[in-house]
Write a protein that holds these residues in place. Structure first.
Motif, PDB file in Angstrom:
ATOM      1  N   GLU B  22       0.838  -1.208   0.000  1.00 18.12           N
ATOM      2  CA  GLU B  22       0.000   0.000   0.000  1.00 18.12           C
ATOM      3  C   GLU B  22       0.870   1.254   0.000  1.00 18.12           C
ATOM      4  OE1 GLU B  22      -3.220  -0.348  -0.334  1.00 18.12           O
ATOM      5  OE2 GLU B  22      -3.419  -2.482   0.117  1.00 18.12           O
ATOM      6  N   TYR B  38       1.117   7.622   5.103  1.00 20.66           N
ATOM      7  CA  TYR B  38      -0.312   7.377   4.840  1.00 20.66           C
ATOM      8  C   TYR B  38      -0.865   6.298   5.774  1.00 20.66           C
ATOM      9  CZ  TYR B  38       0.323  10.225   0.666  1.00 20.66           C
ATOM     10  OH  TYR B  38       0.585  11.263  -0.184  1.00 20.66           O
ATOM     11  N   LEU B  40      -3.680   5.897   7.141  1.00 25.54           N
ATOM     12  CA  LEU B  40      -5.054   5.445   6.859  1.00 25.54           C
ATOM     13  C   LEU B  40      -5.093   4.344   5.801  1.00 25.54           C
ATOM     14  CD1 LEU B  40      -7.058   8.807   6.747  1.00 25.54           C
ATOM     15  CD2 LEU B  40      -7.327   6.963   8.406  1.00 25.54           C
ATOM     16  N   GLU B  41      -3.982   4.166   5.085  1.00 28.04           N
ATOM     17  CA  GLU B  41      -3.957   3.156   4.023  1.00 28.04           C
ATOM     18  C   GLU B  41      -3.343   1.828   4.476  1.00 28.04           C
ATOM     19  OE1 GLU B  41      -2.509   5.094   0.343  1.00 28.04           O
ATOM     20  OE2 GLU B  41      -3.303   6.935   1.189  1.00 28.04           O
ATOM     21  N   CYS B  42      -3.005   1.748   5.753  1.00 31.58           N
ATOM     22  CA  CYS B  42      -2.465   0.490   6.292  1.00 31.58           C
ATOM     23  C   CYS B  42      -3.561  -0.570   6.307  1.00 31.58           C
ATOM     24  CB  CYS B  42      -1.957   0.719   7.711  1.00 31.58           C
ATOM     25  SG  CYS B  42      -1.390  -0.785   8.518  1.00 31.58           S
ATOM     26  N   ILE B  43      -3.224  -1.803   5.896  1.00 31.52           N
ATOM     27  CA  ILE B  43      -4.242  -2.866   5.904  1.00 31.52           C
ATOM     28  C   ILE B  43      -4.017  -3.881   7.031  1.00 31.52           C
ATOM     29  CG2 ILE B  43      -4.871  -2.584   3.477  1.00 31.52           C
ATOM     30  CD1 ILE B  43      -3.150  -5.114   2.943  1.00 31.52           C
ATOM     31  N   HIS B  44      -3.097  -3.573   7.929  1.00 29.16           N
ATOM     32  CA  HIS B  44      -2.981  -4.333   9.183  1.00 29.16           C
ATOM     33  C   HIS B  44      -2.814  -5.822   9.007  1.00 29.16           C
ATOM     34  CE1 HIS B  44      -5.359  -0.663   9.902  1.00 29.16           C
ATOM     35  NE2 HIS B  44      -4.448  -0.500  10.824  1.00 29.16           N
TER      36      HIS B  44
END
Lengths: 549, 76
Positions: B22, B38, B40-44
């Motif tokens: 990402e 960014y 908020l763009e982390c998909i964990h």
């Protein structure tokens, strides 16, 4: 922006399971192969952090009846997949060969020395899914690809296909970190891109990237395919999944527990206590069950593993790790959540876009030189690996009989993209990609959600067209990162509009496409609903499924 | 801010910047502690956590994503 031209016999768009398998097969067939990946191939696609189920028909286990095996499989959630029978027959004639290859390459496909079947199957019926240790599968596949001379280009987003007549001759893309346009000249192109996330809001609407497919899967493949004249199918048919609440993850079949209501009553009648062989198939039979319990005032619904044996607990943790759920396991540990003591709330996840790029059993699309495999056409690990392999094999063969074309015939398209990118980068005021994405999700959810009718769909379509028009003239990208996010949203807007058009055209209720104005399922429409672009206009038609049925 | 990097442990190798699909570390300077540009763009999914050779990264799960569970009768 500078331009760079890259040439290969076979171009694979996307470095997930299907793209890498295609590259490996094409590479060993003697083709020069380039894999283009938007992120980093080690951590891209649905297999990025692992998987633990691989469906395979093994004659010495299942007996000689491959069709019986397929019948059994279609009784599970697999039955929602609308494809011709020949696609499944091709998959299962070859999937076990892939299993053996993977095992040889170093992806452990056996457990304690034998084939281990568990999950995705009903108690007392044929077991269809092998458990395998997939946590490091991408690493293994990348090594296999590189050993065969495959070049992997990370950080490049392919934006459009290049054509000469009805033939695909390459593709064009942008670098995600440098101000650079890349032109690919290829004798065959394989689309092995991902699903279509971020079209509908996530379970946590303020946290858009809480999505098991990852944010990068933005329907790029189907959008570019559609623009190039490739047929898409059933774009309007939604999908839903079920899993742990708020920490959105796939892998429900790796949980060993019983789905229960707050009084401790099982929601289904498949299992009464945790069963490592089958899990609780109620989740596969009805993924809407958590939402239904909630709406009826009977929720919340729990995945209750509290009766699990210590041995089965270790077994489940082992497979959850390989299924790519390691961050969830870490989160539980940090929060003091222990499935042996705490029932975990499960939620039905919001709508996702369905649909696919039409490809036959040879992974061919309707355009010469263009193949499609994996999630864009038919996902799950076994299908992605098998059809990736088939696509690579056929693309390599075709490339031997093809001369490469001069991509300059598409100069106008290349320059047009260059100009659009320049405009996105030059503007200083306007909506950015996220604002546009939020507006898109809102209209999809409100007007093409779980309830659809003609008036709603028409209203939504009009509103979406307004958003799209504004985005076309006003979208801004402050750097190359925002640029590729903008290009993703432009693709999502394209798919969103198509979804509305096709939902309007499907005048019936079927699966999760619910039309109160056409409440019945029309048996005459048990067919593929196909759309393709002809002279700039979408043409929608009904057709038998690939291979006929 | 999902990935949290401990600057005392980070050897500034850039491995996390390299692998994140990402590209949440976009714009990080080579040889410096990476920037979570960014979040908020982390998909964990913890790719960076496990790839980090210095064990310098932890993942802070954002409040909207906290897993919901039923406490035991003793409240534990």
């Amino acid at each position: 922006m500078t331009e760079e031209v890259i040439e290969a016999d076979v171009l694979c768009v996307g470095g997930g399971i299907a793209g890498l398998m295609a590259a490996i097969r094409a590479g060993e067939s003697g083709a020069t192969v380039v894999v283009v990946e938007k992120g980093n191939a080690r951590y891209s696609g649905c297999g990025r952090s692992g998987n633990d189920h691989f469906e395979a028909y093994i004659p010495e286990v299942h007996g000689p009846d491959i069709d019986g095996f397929i019948e059994e499989l279609l009784k599970t959630a697999k039955g929602e997949i609308l494809l011709g029978r020949n696609i499944f027959q091709t998959q299962f004639a070859r999937a076990f060969g892939i299993v053996k290859l993977w095992d040889e390459w170093g992806i452990p496909m056996k457990y304690q020395g034998g084939w281990e079947f568990a999950g995705h199957s009903f108690p007392g019926r044929t077991m269809t899914h092998i458990k395998y240790e997939g946590r490091f599968q991408k690493e293994v596949l990348i090594k296999q690809a590189k050993d065969r001379g495959v070049v992997i280009l990370d950080r490049v987003m392919v934006v459009d296909l290049l054509r000469q007549g009805d033939r695909v001759i390459g593709a064009l893309g942008v670098h995600t970190r440098e101000e650079k346009i890349l032109l690919f000249k290829a004798k065959a192109v394989i689309l092995a891109t991902g699903k279509c996330s971020r079209l509908y809001p996530s379970l946590t609407p303020g946290w858009m990237f809480n999505d098991p497919h990852g944010g990068v899967q933005s329907g790029d493949g189907r959008a570019m395919a559609y623009r190039a004249g490739v047929e898409l199918q059933n774009v309007e048919m939604p999908q839903r999944h079920i899993g742990p609440k708020y920490f959105v993850k796939f892998g429900q079949a790796s949980w060993i527990g019983v789905v229960k209501d707050p009084q401790g009553e099982p929601a289904g009648d498949f299992v009464q206590k945790p069963d490592r062989r089958h899990g609780d198939m109620i989740l596969e039979v009805n993924k809407l069950i958590a939402e239904e319990y909630h709406a009826a005032g009977k929720g919340p619904l729990y995945m209750d593993c509290t009766d699990i044996s210590e041995e089965d607990y270790e077994y489940m943790m082992h497979w959850m790790e390989h299924e790519g759920n390691i961050s969830l396991l870490d989160h539980m540990r940090e929060e003091g959540i222990d499935i042996r003591r705490h029932p975990i709330e499960f939620s039905t996840y919001p709508l996702r876009a369905g649909g696919l790029i039409v490809a036959n059993e040879k992974a061919e699309t309707n355009l010469e030189g263009l193949y499609s495999a994996g999630d864009e056409s038919y996902g799950d690990i076994s299908a992605a690996a098998t059809f990736g392999w088939i696509a690579g094999e056929n693309a390599a063969l075709a490339s031997q009989e093809t001369k490469s074309c001069d991509i300059e015939v598409e100069r106008a398209k290349i320059d047009e993209m260059g100009n659009s990118i320049e405009q996105l980068r030059m503007r200083s005021q306007g909506p950015d990609w996220m604002e546009t994405n939020i507006a898109l999700q809102q209209v999809m959810s409100d007007y093409a959600g779980m309830v659809r009718n003609e008036a709603l769909l028409e209203q939504g379509l009009n509103h979406l067209k307004r958003i799209r028009e504004k985005a076309r003239g006003e979208l801004i990208a402050r750097n190359t990162h925002e640029l590729w996010r903008c290009l993703e949203v432009i693709n999502l807007l394209e798919i969103g509009e198509l979804l509305f058009l096709m939902a309007l055209d499907r005048k019936e209720t079927r699966g999760l496409h619910r039309r109160p104005d056409f409440p019945e399922t029309d048996p005459m429409l048990d067919k593929a609903h196909v759309v393709h672009l002809i002279d700039g206009t979408p043409r929608i038609e009904w057709r038998s499924y690939q291979g006929g049925e | 801010m999902p990935p949290v990097i401990d600057p005392d442990l980070c050897s500034r190798c850039g491995q996390c910047v390299d692998i994140c699909s990402e590209d949440v570390f976009f714009g990080s300077d080579e040889g410096e502690v990476p920037t979570v540009t960014y979040p908020l763009e982390c998909i964990h999914f913890s790719g960076c956590v496990y790839e980090c050779p210095d064990e310098a990264i932890t993942l802070r799960i954002p409040l909207p994503m906290l897993l919901v569970y039923r406490p035991t009768s003793t409240g534990q």
